[in-house]
Write a protein that holds these residues in place. Structure first.
Motif, PDB file in Angstrom:
ATOM      1  N   HIS A 151       1.059  -0.971   0.439  1.00 44.26           N
ATOM      2  CA  HIS A 151       0.240   0.288   0.180  1.00 44.26           C
ATOM      3  C   HIS A 151       0.882   1.019   0.325  1.00 44.26           C
ATOM      4  O   HIS A 151       0.187   2.470  -0.887  1.00 44.26           O
ATOM      5  N   LYS A 184      -8.608  -0.099  -3.802  1.00 41.81           N
ATOM      6  CA  LYS A 184     -10.143  -1.045  -3.261  1.00 41.81           C
ATOM      7  C   LYS A 184      -9.758  -1.688  -1.621  1.00 41.81           C
ATOM      8  O   LYS A 184     -10.845  -0.823  -0.711  1.00 41.81           O
ATOM      9  N   GLY A 185      -8.413  -1.601  -1.725  1.00 45.44           N
ATOM     10  CA  GLY A 185      -7.609  -2.833  -0.140  1.00 45.44           C
ATOM     11  C   GLY A 185      -6.585  -1.821   0.182  1.00 45.44           C
ATOM     12  O   GLY A 185      -6.761  -2.513   1.394  1.00 45.44           O
ATOM     13  N   VAL A 186      -6.630  -0.690   0.207  1.00 49.08           N
ATOM     14  CA  VAL A 186      -6.122   0.174   0.804  1.00 49.08           C
ATOM     15  C   VAL A 186      -7.076   0.894   2.018  1.00 49.08           C
ATOM     16  O   VAL A 186      -8.234   1.724   1.910  1.00 49.08           O
ATOM     17  N   PRO A 187      -6.639   1.167   3.307  1.00 45.48           N
ATOM     18  CA  PRO A 187      -7.315   2.035   4.280  1.00 45.48           C
ATOM     19  C   PRO A 187      -7.786   3.438   3.365  1.00 45.48           C
ATOM     20  O   PRO A 187      -6.960   3.957   2.936  1.00 45.48           O
ATOM     21  N   ILE A 188      -9.120   3.855   4.151  1.00 45.97           N
ATOM     22  CA  ILE A 188      -9.709   5.135   3.796  1.00 45.97           C
ATOM     23  C   ILE A 188      -9.294   6.389   3.564  1.00 45.97           C
ATOM     24  O   ILE A 188      -8.879   6.998   2.835  1.00 45.97           O
ATOM     25  N   ARG A 189      -8.981   5.862   4.888  1.00 47.84           N
ATOM     26  CA  ARG A 189      -7.767   7.532   5.296  1.00 47.84           C
ATOM     27  C   ARG A 189      -6.545   7.673   4.248  1.00 47.84           C
ATOM     28  O   ARG A 189      -6.274   9.011   4.050  1.00 47.84           O
ATOM     29  N   LYS A 190      -5.999   6.654   4.016  1.00 50.03           N
ATOM     30  CA  LYS A 190      -4.261   6.561   3.131  1.00 50.03           C
ATOM     31  C   LYS A 190      -4.897   6.756   1.961  1.00 50.03           C
ATOM     32  O   LYS A 190      -4.277   7.902   0.688  1.00 50.03           O
ATOM     33  N   THR A 191      -6.179   6.491   1.545  1.00 53.69           N
ATOM     34  CA  THR A 191      -6.835   6.623  -0.106  1.00 53.69           C
ATOM     35  C   THR A 191      -6.963   8.151  -0.438  1.00 53.69           C
ATOM     36  O   THR A 191      -6.977   8.929  -1.346  1.00 53.69           O
TER      37      THR A 191
END
Length: 505
Positions: A151, A184-191
């Protein structure tokens, strides 16, 4: 030891072979109208004057400016960029093919990329498309790593996307779906944070680009002008079946120019998979990855816009086809191995490469070496023909040719005044202004005001347009031998009769 070879020796060799193979075959003159506009932008960046044309290609031109400080030749500057990024694209294709499949697929994909007629051709001319191919591949590489759980590559991916957008603005849009798939598998905050970095990265080139253009209103008007009179209102949804036939034909031809002999392998592999009902056995993640890489730009070119003279457009998705061709070679070889008991993947790959070499060196396709030499020769002959006329008494009028147009004349023969004859009426009823140039300075005018000293016009013509001039009283035609190109010439007063739609005073 093997990994060390993969990370240093083999990629370096691929890069060097690609670069060395390009150097002897470069174009002498700026190839396309767009090429000249990039060259003019080195001296004066102004999108409103199409230096370059909208949407701006800001980072490409700025990279050219830096290199041109040392090279001092616009054509060589931009070709040098094309050559270097050809090598980088081949290396990136190798790494991605190895990353998704295996080392063998990476090597074969890189060899196909290296000999691709379309990629090779655009490594010899001053256009942005090879740089786009590189960033398309590198973004896909980073996206695949993100999808596989690494990620932290998300930060590099948005930086690459932002740079790609600064080179060619459409690249970022075409690649955004594959980026969304990968995160899509990355934590939402990082995205969300990465999206913020993407916006910030784009602003770093977008704000200076708008500023040097003259502000937001000037930039918006330039983009609107391009959309009204060039790329807008030509989609399949507006023009129907006739446009679909043109776009689909162009897309098919340009794709063949890209994968070359690999097109037979791709079609045979697809037929074999369908016949043997192996479609369902495909890796769904990989199928989705390649689909989201290829289809956004593919459908845009199919339905919205593709120019019939610009085969480089498809290079944005061509690296994906290089890798899929390599996979198809392995698939066909495995199929045939059941019959002939031998692995013939190297033979099939070699056959594809031979076909590619033939297409580039011996064909007359738009992406051939012959096309480069023909273009250089024709431009030289046109320039020699024009030089017979006194620039203080002669106005040049020329139709909107992409390869032999007013841009080439105003750049290489700066003492002549040259007008582009391109009267267009937008659906809004607006009439396009006339682009013209002199002393490498572009002007845009509603009305053409000719100097009183001008008594002669000349008009360079390609063969299919010469009949429009023949038979007009007072107009003479001279063939620019030995090529099938012409100069029409006559008294300057005749221009109002020949082109009554031009607003001339």
């Amino acid at each position: 030891m093997q990994n060390n070879k993969d990370t240093i020796t083999l990629p370096s060799l691929l890069f060097l072979i690609t670069v060395i193979s390009r150097i002897p075959f470069t174009s002498t003159y700026l190839y396309h109208m767009d090429s000249v506009q990039y060259a003019l932008a080195l001296e004066h960046y102004d999108i409103t004057l199409h230096q370059p044309h909208p949407p701006g290609y800001f980072l490409y031109v700025m990279l050219g400016r830096i290199l041109n400080l040392f090279i001092k030749d616009a054509n060589i500057t931009f070709i040098s960029i094309s050559i270097v990024f050809s090598g980088l694209t081949v290396v990136a294709v190798y790494y991605l093919g190895r990353e998704i499949f295996n080392r063998k697929a990476g090597i074969i994909a890189a060899a196909i990329a290296m000999t691709s007629p379309n990629l090779w051709f655009h490594g010899e001319v001053a256009l942005t498309n090879v740089v786009e191919a590189f960033f398309s591949t590198i973004v896909a590489f980073l996206c695949w790593r993100i999808y596989r759980g690494k990620h932290n590559y998300i930060w590099l991916s948005v930086v690459a996307l932002a740079i790609a957008g600064g080179i060619r603005q459409n690249t970022m849009i075409f690649l955004f779906p594959i980026w969304l798939f990968s995160v899509k598998g990355v934590p939402i905050r990082k995205t969300v944070a990465s999206l913020g970095l993407l916006v910030a990265g784009c602003l770093l080139w977008f704000v200076p680009m708008v500023y040097v253009t003259g502000g937001w209103d000037a930039y918006r008007e330039a983009f609107r002008e391009l959309w009204l009179f060039n790329t807008g209102n030509v989609s399949v949804f507006e023009r129907g079946w006739a446009t679909f036939r043109i776009f689909s034909s162009c897309l098919a031809r340009f794709t063949v120019y890209g994968v070359g002999g690999g097109i037979f392998v791709l079609l045979l592999a697809a037929y074999s998979m369908i016949r043997k009902k192996k479609i369902k056995s495909l890796d769904k993640a990989k199928a989705a990855f390649f689909s989201l890489w290829i289809l956004p730009s593919f459908f845009f070119f199919l339905l919205i816009f593709i120019h019939p003279s610009n085969p480089g457009y498809v290079l944005v998705f061509m690296p994906a086809l290089f890798i899929l061709t390599a996979l198809s070679i392995d698939f066909i070889s495995a199929d045939l191995q059941q019959i002939i008991r031998r692995d013939i993947s190297v033979f099939i790959a070699a056959s594809v490469i031979i076909v590619n070499l033939f297409m580039f060196f011996s064909s007359s396709y738009l992406t051939s070496y012959r096309e480069i030499r023909t273009h250089d020769r024709n431009l030289s002959i046109i320039f020699d023909g024009i030089k017979k006329y006194d620039p203080s008494k002669t106005a040049i009028f020329i139709l909107p040719y992409s390869f032999y147009g007013y841009r080439h004349i105003m750049y290489y023969l700066p003492h002549y005044r040259v007008y582009q004859v391109d009267v267009r009426v937008a659906p809004t009823g607006e009439i396009r202004k006339t682009f013209w140039g002199e002393n490498r300075k572009t002007s845009l005018s509603e009305t053409i005001i000719l100097p009183e000293s001008f008594d002669t016009f000349i008009m360079p013509l390609i063969a299919e347009d010469k009949d429009k001039m023949s038979g007009i009283k007072g107009v003479s035609l001279e063939q620019l031998k030995p090529v099938d190109m012409y100069l029409a010439y006559g008294n300057i007063s005749l221009i109002k009769d020949i082109y009554p739609e031009l607003r001339i005073q």
